[in-house]
Enzyme design. Structure first.
Site, PDB file in Angstrom:
ATOM      1  N   HIS A   1      -0.078 -22.303  31.403  1.00  0.00           N
ATOM      2  CA  HIS A   1       0.823 -22.856  30.642  1.00  0.00           C
ATOM      3  C   HIS A   1       2.022 -23.398  31.546  1.00  0.00           C
ATOM      4  O   HIS A   1       2.599 -22.613  32.098  1.00  0.00           O
ATOM      5  CB  HIS A   1       1.238 -22.098  29.568  1.00  0.00           C
ATOM      6  CG  HIS A   1       2.176 -22.789  28.319  1.00  0.00           C
ATOM      7  ND1 HIS A   1       1.868 -23.350  27.290  1.00  0.00           N
ATOM      8  CD2 HIS A   1       3.835 -22.726  28.405  1.00  0.00           C
ATOM      9  CE1 HIS A   1       2.998 -23.820  26.557  1.00  0.00           C
ATOM     10  NE2 HIS A   1       3.914 -23.302  27.241  1.00  0.00           N
TER      11      HIS A   1
ATOM     12  N   ASP B   1       5.601 -25.260  31.628  1.00  0.00           N
ATOM     13  CA  ASP B   1       6.598 -25.753  30.943  1.00  0.00           C
ATOM     14  C   ASP B   1       7.352 -26.706  31.782  1.00  0.00           C
ATOM     15  O   ASP B   1       8.086 -26.277  32.867  1.00  0.00           O
ATOM     16  CB  ASP B   1       7.623 -24.482  30.702  1.00  0.00           C
ATOM     17  CG  ASP B   1       7.134 -23.588  29.322  1.00  0.00           C
ATOM     18  OD1 ASP B   1       6.691 -24.103  28.528  1.00  0.00           O
ATOM     19  OD2 ASP B   1       6.721 -22.457  30.037  1.00  0.00           O
TER      20      ASP B   1
ATOM     21  N   MET C   1      10.602 -29.174  31.717  1.00  0.00           N
ATOM     22  CA  MET C   1      11.911 -29.332  31.005  1.00  0.00           C
ATOM     23  C   MET C   1      12.797 -30.621  31.827  1.00  0.00           C
ATOM     24  O   MET C   1      12.976 -30.611  33.033  1.00  0.00           O
ATOM     25  CB  MET C   1      12.721 -28.027  31.182  1.00  0.00           C
ATOM     26  CG  MET C   1      12.253 -26.903  30.534  1.00  0.00           C
ATOM     27  SD  MET C   1      13.148 -25.158  30.567  1.00  0.00           S
ATOM     28  CE  MET C   1      11.985 -24.150  30.326  1.00  0.00           C
TER      29      MET C   1
ATOM     30  N   HIS D   1       3.406 -28.364  28.790  1.00  0.00           N
ATOM     31  CA  HIS D   1       4.238 -28.256  27.752  1.00  0.00           C
ATOM     32  C   HIS D   1       5.519 -29.326  27.955  1.00  0.00           C
ATOM     33  O   HIS D   1       6.422 -28.779  28.680  1.00  0.00           O
ATOM     34  CB  HIS D   1       4.558 -26.934  27.001  1.00  0.00           C
ATOM     35  CG  HIS D   1       5.445 -26.653  26.062  1.00  0.00           C
ATOM     36  ND1 HIS D   1       6.278 -25.605  25.876  1.00  0.00           N
ATOM     37  CD2 HIS D   1       6.037 -27.391  25.058  1.00  0.00           C
ATOM     38  CE1 HIS D   1       6.976 -25.588  24.738  1.00  0.00           C
ATOM     39  NE2 HIS D   1       6.913 -26.741  24.394  1.00  0.00           N
TER      40      HIS D   1
ATOM     41  N   MET E   1       8.657 -30.277  27.289  1.00  0.00           N
ATOM     42  CA  MET E   1      10.059 -30.192  26.844  1.00  0.00           C
ATOM     43  C   MET E   1      11.085 -31.525  27.425  1.00  0.00           C
ATOM     44  O   MET E   1      12.007 -31.154  27.884  1.00  0.00           O
ATOM     45  CB  MET E   1      10.637 -29.144  26.833  1.00  0.00           C
ATOM     46  CG  MET E   1       9.899 -27.919  26.012  1.00  0.00           C
ATOM     47  SD  MET E   1      10.374 -26.190  26.638  1.00  0.00           S
ATOM     48  CE  MET E   1       9.282 -25.858  27.892  1.00  0.00           C
TER      49      MET E   1
ATOM     50  N   MET F   1       6.721 -23.399  17.919  1.00  0.00           N
ATOM     51  CA  MET F   1       7.553 -22.745  18.877  1.00  0.00           C
ATOM     52  C   MET F   1       8.412 -21.568  18.081  1.00  0.00           C
ATOM     53  O   MET F   1       8.893 -21.540  16.951  1.00  0.00           O
ATOM     54  CB  MET F   1       8.799 -23.431  19.463  1.00  0.00           C
ATOM     55  CG  MET F   1       8.474 -24.764  20.392  1.00  0.00           C
ATOM     56  SD  MET F   1       7.763 -23.857  21.886  1.00  0.00           S
ATOM     57  CE  MET F   1       9.053 -22.659  22.385  1.00  0.00           C
TER      58      MET F   1
ATOM     59  N   GLY G   1      13.087 -23.902  25.921  1.00  0.00           N
ATOM     60  CA  GLY G   1      14.017 -23.968  26.986  1.00  0.00           C
ATOM     61  C   GLY G   1      14.053 -22.921  27.750  1.00  0.00           C
ATOM     62  O   GLY G   1      14.941 -22.995  28.766  1.00  0.00           O
TER      63      GLY G   1
ATOM     64  N   GLY H   1      12.618 -18.516  29.016  1.00  0.00           N
ATOM     65  CA  GLY H   1      11.920 -17.536  28.816  1.00  0.00           C
ATOM     66  C   GLY H   1      12.648 -16.315  28.449  1.00  0.00           C
ATOM     67  O   GLY H   1      13.801 -16.346  28.461  1.00  0.00           O
ATOM     68  N   GLY H   2      11.952 -15.335  28.007  1.00  0.00           N
ATOM     69  CA  GLY H   2      12.538 -13.945  27.873  1.00  0.00           C
ATOM     70  C   GLY H   2      13.204 -13.965  26.629  1.00  0.00           C
ATOM     71  O   GLY H   2      14.004 -12.862  26.548  1.00  0.00           O
TER      72      GLY H   2
ATOM     73  N   ASP I   1       4.367 -19.974  20.963  1.00  0.00           N
ATOM     74  CA  ASP I   1       5.066 -19.782  22.274  1.00  0.00           C
ATOM     75  C   ASP I   1       6.511 -19.226  22.227  1.00  0.00           C
ATOM     76  O   ASP I   1       7.217 -20.023  21.612  1.00  0.00           O
ATOM     77  CB  ASP I   1       5.255 -20.977  22.939  1.00  0.00           C
ATOM     78  CG  ASP I   1       5.689 -21.279  24.187  1.00  0.00           C
ATOM     79  OD1 ASP I   1       5.927 -20.245  24.628  1.00  0.00           O
ATOM     80  OD2 ASP I   1       5.903 -22.557  24.733  1.00  0.00           O
ATOM     81  N   GLY I   2       6.751 -18.239  22.762  1.00  0.00           N
ATOM     82  CA  GLY I   2       8.030 -17.500  22.889  1.00  0.00           C
ATOM     83  C   GLY I   2       8.320 -16.304  22.190  1.00  0.00           C
ATOM     84  O   GLY I   2       7.853 -15.963  21.137  1.00  0.00           O
ATOM     85  N   GLY I   3       8.554 -15.275  23.236  1.00  0.00           N
ATOM     86  CA  GLY I   3       8.738 -13.785  22.790  1.00  0.00           C
ATOM     87  C   GLY I   3       7.546 -13.157  22.438  1.00  0.00           C
ATOM     88  O   GLY I   3       7.606 -12.140  21.522  1.00  0.00           O
TER      89      GLY I   3
ATOM     90  N   GLY J   1       4.771 -15.552  28.862  1.00  0.00           N
ATOM     91  CA  GLY J   1       5.465 -15.437  30.269  1.00  0.00           C
ATOM     92  C   GLY J   1       5.970 -14.246  30.549  1.00  0.00           C
ATOM     93  O   GLY J   1       5.311 -13.711  31.242  1.00  0.00           O
ATOM     94  N   SER J   2       7.123 -13.796  30.141  1.00  0.00           N
ATOM     95  CA  SER J   2       7.510 -12.422  30.659  1.00  0.00           C
ATOM     96  C   SER J   2       6.487 -11.274  30.533  1.00  0.00           C
ATOM     97  O   SER J   2       6.491 -10.551  31.267  1.00  0.00           O
ATOM     98  CB  SER J   2       9.187 -12.299  30.204  1.00  0.00           C
ATOM     99  OG  SER J   2       9.233 -13.008  28.892  1.00  0.00           O
TER     100      SER J   2
HETATM  101  C1  DX5 Z   1      10.146 -21.606  26.418  1.00  0.00           C
HETATM  102  C2  DX5 Z   1       8.728 -21.793  27.004  1.00  0.00           C
HETATM  103  C3  DX5 Z   1       8.042 -20.804  27.135  1.00  0.00           C
HETATM  104  C4  DX5 Z   1       8.135 -19.458  28.009  1.00  0.00           C
HETATM  105  C5  DX5 Z   1       7.798 -18.402  27.105  1.00  0.00           C
HETATM  106  O1  DX5 Z   1      10.575 -22.600  26.203  1.00  0.00           O
HETATM  107  O2  DX5 Z   1       8.146 -23.009  26.397  1.00  0.00           O
HETATM  108  O3  DX5 Z   1       6.436 -21.283  27.322  1.00  0.00           O
HETATM  109  O4  DX5 Z   1       7.988 -19.516  29.325  1.00  0.00           O
HETATM  110  O5  DX5 Z   1       8.403 -17.237  27.752  1.00  0.00           O
HETATM  111  P1  DX5 Z   1       8.228 -15.872  27.169  1.00  0.00           P
HETATM  112  O6  DX5 Z   1       6.843 -15.265  26.823  1.00  0.00           O
HETATM  113  O7  DX5 Z   1       8.802 -14.917  27.995  1.00  0.00           O
HETATM  114  O8  DX5 Z   1       9.051 -15.783  25.903  1.00  0.00           O
HETATM  115 ZN    ZN Z   2       6.077 -23.293  26.705  1.00  0.00          ZN
END
Ligand code: DX5
Ligand code: ZN
Length: 217
Positions: A32, A34, A36, A65, A67, A136, A141, A143-144, A174-176, A196-197
């Site tokens: 994936h 990202d 931005m 993705h 953004m 989402m 925007g 991670g973490g 996607d996210g958390g 991600g994290s």
């Molecule tokens: C946030 C991104 C995610 C991000 C997720 O805007 O779209 O793809 O990398 O990161 P985690 O898994 O750390 O929330």
């Molecule tokens: Zn993403």
């Protein structure tokens, strides 16, 4: 089928190739990416060159993705650089349908994403033109961040809408996402999980394996 999409936003940029290979070797099917633009979301990340460069190190599916505002301008370029799935934000397009058609026209799968505040119902007019819906579960925007609990209901609502339509559309989240909420998210109806994290912080191989184990039931 459940699919893990490892988000390189949390990977070590000096070892992108290595970390991608590790997560893929341990069961991640998508990478994936990202993108931005500093406008749709406050930060900048990376663009076409990174997709092109990373394409050389893996055959995994590139799940890009976007953004960015007016993503239609970049769709062709990302496809040429090696994107397999291109996801755009409903909130970022002047013409959502035309953007999705363009993604499919150039041979990629089309994804449509909504931010946490956008009603799920807004997706309905576009079901004919998408291969994947991305819910989402944090503000895009960064991670973490912490998973927004209300997302679980939104995932269920999306899955229900898709089932009722009779179409074969993936639901990505996607996210958390981490090991502790993964099962709840899958049970709600998601089948593509971005992380991600929880994948790239610590032991990438082990983290990936633990995710995949839960995802394979
Ligand atoms: C946030 C991104 C995610 C991000 C997720 O805007 O779209 O793809 O990398 O990161 P985690 O898994 O750390 O929330
Ligand atoms: Zn993403």
């Amino acid at each position: 089928m459940n699919i893990l999409a490892s988000s390189i936003l949390a990977a070590d940029v000096t070892k992108f190739g290595e970390e991608i290979n590790t997560t893929v070797a341990n069961g991640a099917k998508y990478i994936h990416v990202d993108v931005m633009d500093g406008v749709f979301v406050p930060k900048l990340s990376y663009g076409q060159c990174v997709v092109k460069g990373l394409r050389k190190c893996t055959d995994a599916v590139f799940d890009v993705h976007l953004m960015v505002v007016e993503p239609i301008k970049y769709v062709e370029d990302f496809r040429l650089m090696g994107a397999d799935i291109i996801t755009v934000h409903l909130e970022a397009c002047t013409d959502v349908k035309m953007t999705l058609l363009k993604i499919r026209d150039c041979g990629a799968k089309a994804g449509l994403s909504i931010k946490p505040e956008t009603p799920v119902e807004e997706i309905r007019p576009y079901l004919d033109y998408v291969d994947m819906i991305l819910i989402m579960s944090v503000e895009p925007g960064l991670g973490g961040q912490k998973y927004i609990d209300a997302s679980t209901e939104r995932i269920a609502q999306t899955r229900k809408m898709i089932n009722e339509s009779g179409m074969d559309i993936d639901v990505e989240v996607d996210g958390g996402v981490y090991l502790g909420n993964l099962k709840t998210i899958l049970d709600a109806g998601a089948n593509v999980i971005v992380s991600g994290s929880a994948i790239f912080n610590g032991n990438v191989a082990e983290n990936t394996r633990k995710f995949v184990e839960i995802m394979n039931g």
